[in-house]
Motif scaffolding. Sequence first.
Motif, PDB file in Angstrom:
ATOM      1  N   GLU A 181      25.052  41.098 -12.611  1.00  0.00           N
ATOM      2  CA  GLU A 181      26.126  42.069 -12.839  1.00  0.00           C
ATOM      3  C   GLU A 181      26.263  42.922 -11.591  1.00  0.00           C
ATOM      4  OE1 GLU A 181      25.859  45.574 -13.239  1.00  0.00           O
ATOM      5  OE2 GLU A 181      23.698  45.667 -12.881  1.00  0.00           O
ATOM      6  N   PHE A 182      27.479  43.450 -11.408  1.00  0.00           N
ATOM      7  CA  PHE A 182      27.699  44.314 -10.255  1.00  0.00           C
ATOM      8  C   PHE A 182      28.902  45.208 -10.525  1.00  0.00           C
ATOM      9  CE2 PHE A 182      30.124  40.436  -9.494  1.00  0.00           C
ATOM     10  CZ  PHE A 182      31.352  40.899  -9.039  1.00  0.00           C
ATOM     11  N   GLY A 183      28.964  46.295  -9.752  1.00  0.00           N
ATOM     12  CA  GLY A 183      30.104  47.187  -9.866  1.00  0.00           C
ATOM     13  C   GLY A 183      30.129  48.047 -11.109  1.00  0.00           C
ATOM     14  N   SER A 184      28.956  48.373 -11.672  1.00  0.00           N
ATOM     15  CA  SER A 184      28.925  49.180 -12.886  1.00  0.00           C
ATOM     16  C   SER A 184      29.302  50.630 -12.569  1.00  0.00           C
ATOM     17  CB  SER A 184      27.542  49.143 -13.519  1.00  0.00           C
ATOM     18  OG  SER A 184      26.608  49.837 -12.722  1.00  0.00           O
ATOM     19  N   GLU A 185      29.732  51.338 -13.601  1.00  0.00           N
ATOM     20  CA  GLU A 185      30.094  52.748 -13.443  1.00  0.00           C
ATOM     21  C   GLU A 185      28.878  53.576 -13.039  1.00  0.00           C
ATOM     22  OE1 GLU A 185      32.014  56.398 -16.109  1.00  0.00           O
ATOM     23  OE2 GLU A 185      32.211  54.307 -16.757  1.00  0.00           O
ATOM     24  N   ALA A 186      27.727  53.259 -13.602  1.00  0.00           N
ATOM     25  CA  ALA A 186      26.502  53.996 -13.281  1.00  0.00           C
ATOM     26  C   ALA A 186      26.127  53.813 -11.811  1.00  0.00           C
ATOM     27  CB  ALA A 186      25.357  53.530 -14.175  1.00  0.00           C
ATOM     28  N   ASP A 187      26.262  52.602 -11.312  1.00  0.00           N
ATOM     29  CA  ASP A 187      25.941  52.322  -9.916  1.00  0.00           C
ATOM     30  C   ASP A 187      26.894  53.076  -8.990  1.00  0.00           C
ATOM     31  OD1 ASP A 187      24.567  50.780  -7.799  1.00  0.00           O
ATOM     32  OD2 ASP A 187      26.514  49.817  -7.569  1.00  0.00           O
ATOM     33  N   GLN A 188      28.179  53.089  -9.328  1.00  0.00           N
ATOM     34  CA  GLN A 188      29.155  53.820  -8.523  1.00  0.00           C
ATOM     35  C   GLN A 188      28.864  55.317  -8.558  1.00  0.00           C
ATOM     36  OE1 GLN A 188      31.196  52.694  -6.450  1.00  0.00           O
ATOM     37  NE2 GLN A 188      32.838  54.176  -6.125  1.00  0.00           N
ATOM     38  N   LEU A 215      14.738  52.259  -4.126  1.00  0.00           N
ATOM     39  CA  LEU A 215      13.490  51.904  -4.807  1.00  0.00           C
ATOM     40  C   LEU A 215      13.768  51.288  -6.173  1.00  0.00           C
ATOM     41  CD1 LEU A 215      11.163  54.930  -3.934  1.00  0.00           C
ATOM     42  CD2 LEU A 215      10.953  52.566  -3.140  1.00  0.00           C
ATOM     43  N   THR A 216      14.828  51.761  -6.835  1.00  0.00           N
ATOM     44  CA  THR A 216      15.212  51.164  -8.115  1.00  0.00           C
ATOM     45  C   THR A 216      15.626  49.704  -7.928  1.00  0.00           C
ATOM     46  OG1 THR A 216      15.927  53.293  -9.009  1.00  0.00           O
ATOM     47  CG2 THR A 216      16.818  51.317 -10.057  1.00  0.00           C
ATOM     48  N   LEU A 217      16.363  49.445  -6.849  1.00  0.00           N
ATOM     49  CA  LEU A 217      16.722  48.053  -6.545  1.00  0.00           C
ATOM     50  C   LEU A 217      15.470  47.197  -6.359  1.00  0.00           C
ATOM     51  CD1 LEU A 217      19.662  48.328  -3.954  1.00  0.00           C
ATOM     52  CD2 LEU A 217      19.808  47.889  -6.416  1.00  0.00           C
TER      53      LEU A 217
END
Length: 222
Positions: A181-188, A215-217
């Motif tokens: 998955e990518f481009g989530s609202e939380a990531d932005q 670090l989370t990545l």
Amino acid sequence: MTTLRREPLADQVADALLERIRNGEWELGQKLPGETSLAPQFGVGRSTIREAIRQLAGRGVLATRQGAGVFVSALDASDDWIQVLNSADIASVVEARIAIEVESCALAAERRTPADLRSMRRALAHRGLDQSSVEEHVDSDIDFHRSIVIAAHNTVLAELFEYFVPRSRQAMIELVRLRSEFGSEADQCIHAQILEAISVGDPQSAAALSRDHLLTLKTKLR
């Protein structure tokens, strides 16, 4: 016009530019023609030229000087270092990103100009657009982090970032695919918080947010 093969265009253009440098078309320290001049020579768009230049900057052959242009910094590529980068695992790549980007965030919070902030905000907005592919998402993410490194106004960090981009891009594509998955609202939102800390001139928060994010990545690789 140079004839290109059936493989990534930016890779082909980078190889062709490197060959022309090896053949003496441009001397050490000489400025390259602009994107609008080079693009027709290869029959590609300016974005492809830009990516090819980034690749060669990452290999130490070219150096981009903000406001001045692109210059020849070496007459050949350092294949040994490229082999080291290419063989690095994703965790090592993330650790290297921490070393470069956390300090860049702190410096950007201290040194950013109004023009830098506008550039970072544009890059963040583009990063938040719906992306149709993993590659597009990773490229927009790199552009955002590049805008922060530029805002740090440290030429060594900027050169390290560009040198590292090809392997970092590959690793991030692999990582995003692992996460499915990518481009989530939380990531932005995390990236928006980093920019906000830079905007208000809070180097400690900017650095901490950047470090925590990376670090989370890394933990998601386990």
